[in-house]
Design a protein around this motif. Structure first.
Motif, PDB file in Angstrom:
ATOM      1  N   SER A 138       0.815  -1.222   0.000  1.00 21.88           N
ATOM      2  CA  SER A 138       0.000   0.000   0.000  1.00 21.88           C
ATOM      3  C   SER A 138       0.845   1.268   0.000  1.00 21.88           C
ATOM      4  O   SER A 138       0.482   2.254  -0.652  1.00 21.88           O
ATOM      5  CB  SER A 138      -0.922   0.014   1.223  1.00 21.88           C
ATOM      6  OG  SER A 138      -1.814  -1.078   1.201  1.00 21.88           O
ATOM      7  N   PHE A 139       1.975   1.268   0.712  1.00 23.70           N
ATOM      8  CA  PHE A 139       2.708   2.508   0.924  1.00 23.70           C
ATOM      9  C   PHE A 139       4.175   2.453   0.510  1.00 23.70           C
ATOM     10  O   PHE A 139       4.838   3.493   0.472  1.00 23.70           O
ATOM     11  CB  PHE A 139       2.630   2.915   2.402  1.00 23.70           C
ATOM     12  CG  PHE A 139       1.230   3.052   2.925  1.00 23.70           C
ATOM     13  CD1 PHE A 139       0.417   4.083   2.492  1.00 23.70           C
ATOM     14  CD2 PHE A 139       0.713   2.134   3.830  1.00 23.70           C
ATOM     15  CE1 PHE A 139      -0.885   4.215   2.963  1.00 23.70           C
ATOM     16  CE2 PHE A 139      -0.582   2.256   4.305  1.00 23.70           C
ATOM     17  CZ  PHE A 139      -1.386   3.290   3.871  1.00 23.70           C
ATOM     18  N   GLU A 142       7.985   1.145  -5.422  1.00 24.43           N
ATOM     19  CA  GLU A 142       7.893   0.016  -6.343  1.00 24.43           C
ATOM     20  C   GLU A 142       9.018  -0.975  -6.087  1.00 24.43           C
ATOM     21  O   GLU A 142       8.836  -2.190  -6.218  1.00 24.43           O
ATOM     22  CB  GLU A 142       7.945   0.517  -7.790  1.00 24.43           C
ATOM     23  CG  GLU A 142       6.726   1.334  -8.205  1.00 24.43           C
ATOM     24  CD  GLU A 142       5.418   0.581  -8.015  1.00 24.43           C
ATOM     25  OE1 GLU A 142       5.372  -0.628  -8.355  1.00 24.43           O
ATOM     26  OE2 GLU A 142       4.443   1.181  -7.518  1.00 24.43           O
ATOM     27  N   GLU A 143      10.197  -0.455  -5.706  1.00 23.45           N
ATOM     28  CA  GLU A 143      11.332  -1.330  -5.420  1.00 23.45           C
ATOM     29  C   GLU A 143      11.054  -2.197  -4.188  1.00 23.45           C
ATOM     30  O   GLU A 143      11.337  -3.402  -4.184  1.00 23.45           O
ATOM     31  CB  GLU A 143      12.599  -0.497  -5.198  1.00 23.45           C
ATOM     32  CG  GLU A 143      13.132   0.194  -6.435  1.00 23.45           C
ATOM     33  CD  GLU A 143      12.349   1.449  -6.806  1.00 23.45           C
ATOM     34  OE1 GLU A 143      12.556   1.959  -7.923  1.00 23.45           O
ATOM     35  OE2 GLU A 143      11.519   1.917  -5.979  1.00 23.45           O
ATOM     36  N   LEU A 144      10.475  -1.590  -3.129  1.00 26.25           N
ATOM     37  CA  LEU A 144      10.153  -2.365  -1.924  1.00 26.25           C
ATOM     38  C   LEU A 144       9.081  -3.409  -2.208  1.00 26.25           C
ATOM     39  O   LEU A 144       9.175  -4.545  -1.747  1.00 26.25           O
ATOM     40  CB  LEU A 144       9.681  -1.432  -0.812  1.00 26.25           C
ATOM     41  CG  LEU A 144      10.743  -0.650  -0.036  1.00 26.25           C
ATOM     42  CD1 LEU A 144      10.078   0.195   1.043  1.00 26.25           C
ATOM     43  CD2 LEU A 144      11.776  -1.570   0.579  1.00 26.25           C
ATOM     44  N   LEU A 276      13.128   2.876   4.186  1.00 20.33           N
ATOM     45  CA  LEU A 276      12.001   3.740   4.516  1.00 20.33           C
ATOM     46  C   LEU A 276      10.754   3.379   3.711  1.00 20.33           C
ATOM     47  O   LEU A 276      10.812   3.212   2.488  1.00 20.33           O
ATOM     48  CB  LEU A 276      12.378   5.197   4.251  1.00 20.33           C
ATOM     49  CG  LEU A 276      11.326   6.257   4.589  1.00 20.33           C
ATOM     50  CD1 LEU A 276      11.071   6.325   6.099  1.00 20.33           C
ATOM     51  CD2 LEU A 276      11.766   7.630   4.059  1.00 20.33           C
ATOM     52  N   VAL A 277       9.635   3.285   4.396  1.00 18.28           N
ATOM     53  CA  VAL A 277       8.335   3.074   3.747  1.00 18.28           C
ATOM     54  C   VAL A 277       7.637   4.424   3.647  1.00 18.28           C
ATOM     55  O   VAL A 277       7.416   5.099   4.661  1.00 18.28           O
ATOM     56  CB  VAL A 277       7.463   2.092   4.549  1.00 18.28           C
ATOM     57  CG1 VAL A 277       6.093   1.943   3.885  1.00 18.28           C
ATOM     58  CG2 VAL A 277       8.140   0.736   4.668  1.00 18.28           C
ATOM     59  N   GLY A 278       7.305   4.840   2.422  1.00 17.56           N
ATOM     60  CA  GLY A 278       6.609   6.105   2.243  1.00 17.56           C
ATOM     61  C   GLY A 278       7.474   7.298   2.593  1.00 17.56           C
ATOM     62  O   GLY A 278       8.678   7.315   2.353  1.00 17.56           O
ATOM     63  N   LYS A 282       5.723   9.896   8.753  1.00 20.95           N
ATOM     64  CA  LYS A 282       4.330   9.494   8.532  1.00 20.95           C
ATOM     65  C   LYS A 282       4.109   8.017   8.846  1.00 20.95           C
ATOM     66  O   LYS A 282       3.101   7.426   8.472  1.00 20.95           O
ATOM     67  CB  LYS A 282       3.903   9.790   7.094  1.00 20.95           C
ATOM     68  CG  LYS A 282       3.833  11.272   6.774  1.00 20.95           C
ATOM     69  CD  LYS A 282       3.242  11.520   5.395  1.00 20.95           C
ATOM     70  CE  LYS A 282       3.116  13.019   5.112  1.00 20.95           C
ATOM     71  NZ  LYS A 282       2.518  13.266   3.781  1.00 20.95           N
ATOM     72  N   GLY A 283       5.071   7.444   9.568  1.00 19.30           N
ATOM     73  CA  GLY A 283       5.035   6.004   9.802  1.00 19.30           C
ATOM     74  C   GLY A 283       3.827   5.515  10.570  1.00 19.30           C
ATOM     75  O   GLY A 283       3.276   4.458  10.262  1.00 19.30           O
TER      76      GLY A 283
END
Length: 593
Positions: A138-139, A142-144, A276-278, A282-283
């Motif tokens: 969801s967040f 594209e690489e993750l 890092l996600v997003g 904002k985690g």
């Protein structure tokens, strides 16, 4: 051992009360038919029978162990996770774009209910992996997504959520795990997390931890928390190496021993890398997606453990002879089955009323989630709003009342219920965690009354009360349940009075006094919305009873109506005391400093 759930009852709630087959008429779910939903649920039965039910007791007797730095869980877990991955069920409710099968959440939830009733502990591995993968999908970049989601959905890798820290507990304001930007798209992670369910095992090729941490210079409080993917092993130049995620110890738990709870250390020697996600800071907003999904899962846990306990204690009551009916004074006659004693009947109907009422509430939430996906505009937004309101309730009511229901099951067995010779003592230990997982009952009481009720000028509550009133009007048309519909209408009005009383205290600038009895407000709210679910089930049962020609079906619907009446005569009156306390102006728990 008795089967842990009643498929006829599950079908009644899904098909007759909620009409989940109607989802197929929407383009989003158009690839499915109601018959296909049945096949999915049949597959859950097969998985439960082969991989879960046979190992329920053994996973408790042989809990996870930490051996040479690696946690070893019960060997049946690997086969179960592999089967779930190969069958596509781990991410079955994900959209096609996220790598899933776009199955309705209602169907996925029912699949989990069947599996969880068979072995409540082991199913956590796939539940956590589902939530972690969905969050990345969801967040994440594209690489993750490409790097992690496919192997999590196929069962090769598992996932966790890492929020709680030794010094902070449930207070995410005080998260102190550090994340240092290394300038190359990676971050050095340093800190400790506790109570990490499924935090390690011996069979997964990798374990993907979703970790809340603070970047250097980030704001204090929850506004400065970022989210990172921190794998147990990372790939460097084509080689998989340790990412310095260390299992410091296992918690020796009261129950749910098949799923280990870990104390994890990240980067004590400076060699734990996160991604890092997003966006930074904002985690927590991202993590709320997984947390809310997990909260519905925890509510399910309370319901399906209580279901297993009910069906076993019911079987026991139909087999165990003891004493004689109170009207029988002849000691020469043989003992009667304990199901014939009024107090045993009371305990059995209490369990049944809690389990089936909680199921109605949970699957109502899953239907709202599905509607928010397949509808658009204001309609979709309204269902999303309702889901946000009801999530803390759907977590709390089944968890708290499931505990009471299981305890009544132990009581049905008497002394035998307290022994390892029967499964009730294990269920009683397993269910106890549900009111603590994903936020204690007190935290969810604060969430309901302090955040969800006042939000958007009370929009969610207004939407809910409109739905309840429509069902009350429909129930009034059935003469045999009209009085219960009118009773619910009165209780809903009283809930409105209590709510306005509490909001008035909030408006006076007294937040501690406003929220002091929020747990009691949650108890009252849960009682009323489950009474609503029972009036819905009673309405359908009443209509179906008129048209049924099968003796077996008539018996089913009559028992539904009887259980609905039991809930209204034994549970709903508890609202009287809750209303009285919540309207009471005497303050006994908030003291002036």
């Amino acid at each position: 051992m008795a089967k842990e759930y009643d498929r006829r009852n599950l079908d009644f709630i899904l098909k007759e009360v909620l009409d989940f087959g109607s989802l197929c008429s929407h383009p989003y779910f158009a690839d499915y038919t109601p018959d296909m939903f049945d096949m999915v649920l049949d597959s859950a039965d097969s998985i439960a029978e082969k991989y879960l039910r046979p190992h329920f007791v053994d996973t408790d007797r042989h809990p996870a162990e930490l051996i040479d730095g690696t946690v070893h869980v019960h060997p049946s877990t690997e086969a179960y996770v592999k089967e779930m991955g190969e069958s596509g069920m781990i991410g079955s409710t994900f959209s096609y774009e996220k790598g899933g099968q776009q199955l309705p959440s209602t169907v996925g939830g029912a699949h989990e209910f069947i599996r969880g009733a068979a072995s409540n502990s082991i199913v956590m591995f796939t539940g956590l992996t589902n939530g972690a993968a969905h969050l990345i999908a969801s967040f994440g970049s594209e690489e993750l997504k490409a790097a992690y989601v496919p192997n999590m959905l196929n069962g090769r890798w598992t996932g966790t959520m890492c929020l709680t820290e030794p010094q902070a507990g449930s207070s995410l304001n005080d998260v102190s795990t550090q994340a240092k930007d290394l300038g190359n798209g990676t971050y050095s992670i340093k800190g400790q997390k506790i109570f990490i369910s499924g935090g390690d095992n011996q069979f997964s090729e990798n374990i993907i931890h979703l970790v809340l941490a603070r970047l250097e210079g980030a704001p204090k409080g929850t506004k400065g928390i970022s989210l990172f993917v921190v794998p147990k092993r990372r790939n460097e130049n084509g080689q998989w190496i340790s990412n310095e995620v260390i299992s410091l110890g296992l918690y020796h738990k009261m129950g749910q021993k098949g799923t280990p709870a870990l104390h994890l250390s990240f980067g004590d020697k400076g060699d734990s890398i996160g991604y890092l996600v997003g966006e930074p800071n904002k985690g927590l907003s991202y993590m709320f997606q997984m947390m809310n999904e997990a909260r519905l899962g925890v509510g399910m846990g309370g319901a399906y453990i209580a279901s297993a306990a009910y069906h076993f204690s019911k079987q026991y009551a139909n087999e165990r002879s003891q004493g004689r009916k109170l009207s029988n004074k002849d000691p020469e006659t043989p003992p009667t089955l304990i199901k014939n004693h009024p107090d045993v009947q009371r305990m059995l109907y209490f369990q049944k009323a809690i389990v089936e009422g909680a199921m109605g509430l949970l699957f109502q939430c899953f239907m709202w989630e599905d509607y928010s996906k397949c509808l658009t505009g204001e309609e979709a937004e309204n269902y999303h709003t309702l889901l946000n309101l009801m999530t803390p309730v759907a977590k709390t009511y089944p968890a708290e009342m499931g505990l009471q229901a299981v305890n009544q099951g132990v009581q049905v067995l008497g002394g035998y219920g307290y022994t390892e010779d029967f499964p009730l003592e294990q269920m009683a230990r397993d269910v106890r965690i549900m009111s603590i997982y994903e936020g204690t009952t007190g935290i969810h009481g604060l969430t309901l009354l302090g955040r969800e009720i006042p939000a958007n000028q009370g929009k969610a509550l207004k939407l809910l009360l409109n739905l309840i009133q429509k069902d009350i009007e429909e129930a009034k048309k059935q003469t045999n349940i009209q009085r219960y519909a009118e009773e619910l209408e009165q209780e809903v009005a009283k809930l409105g009075q209590v709510t306005m009383h509490k909001l008035k205290i909030a408006a006076e600038g007294k937040p501690e006094l406003f929220l002091a009895d929020s747990t009691l407000y949650m108890e009252l709210f849960g009682l009323i919305v489950v009474a609503w679910q029972w009036i819905k089930q009673g309405t359908v049962a009443s209509k179906s009873l008129e048209n049924s020609t099968s003796a077996k079906e008539k018996e089913f619907y009559q028992d539904k109506l009887h259980t609905m009446k039991f809930f209204y005569h034994y549970e709903v009156p508890k609202a009287l005391g809750l209303n009285k306390r919540l309207m009471d102006t005497e303050n006994l728990t908030v003291f002036e400093s």
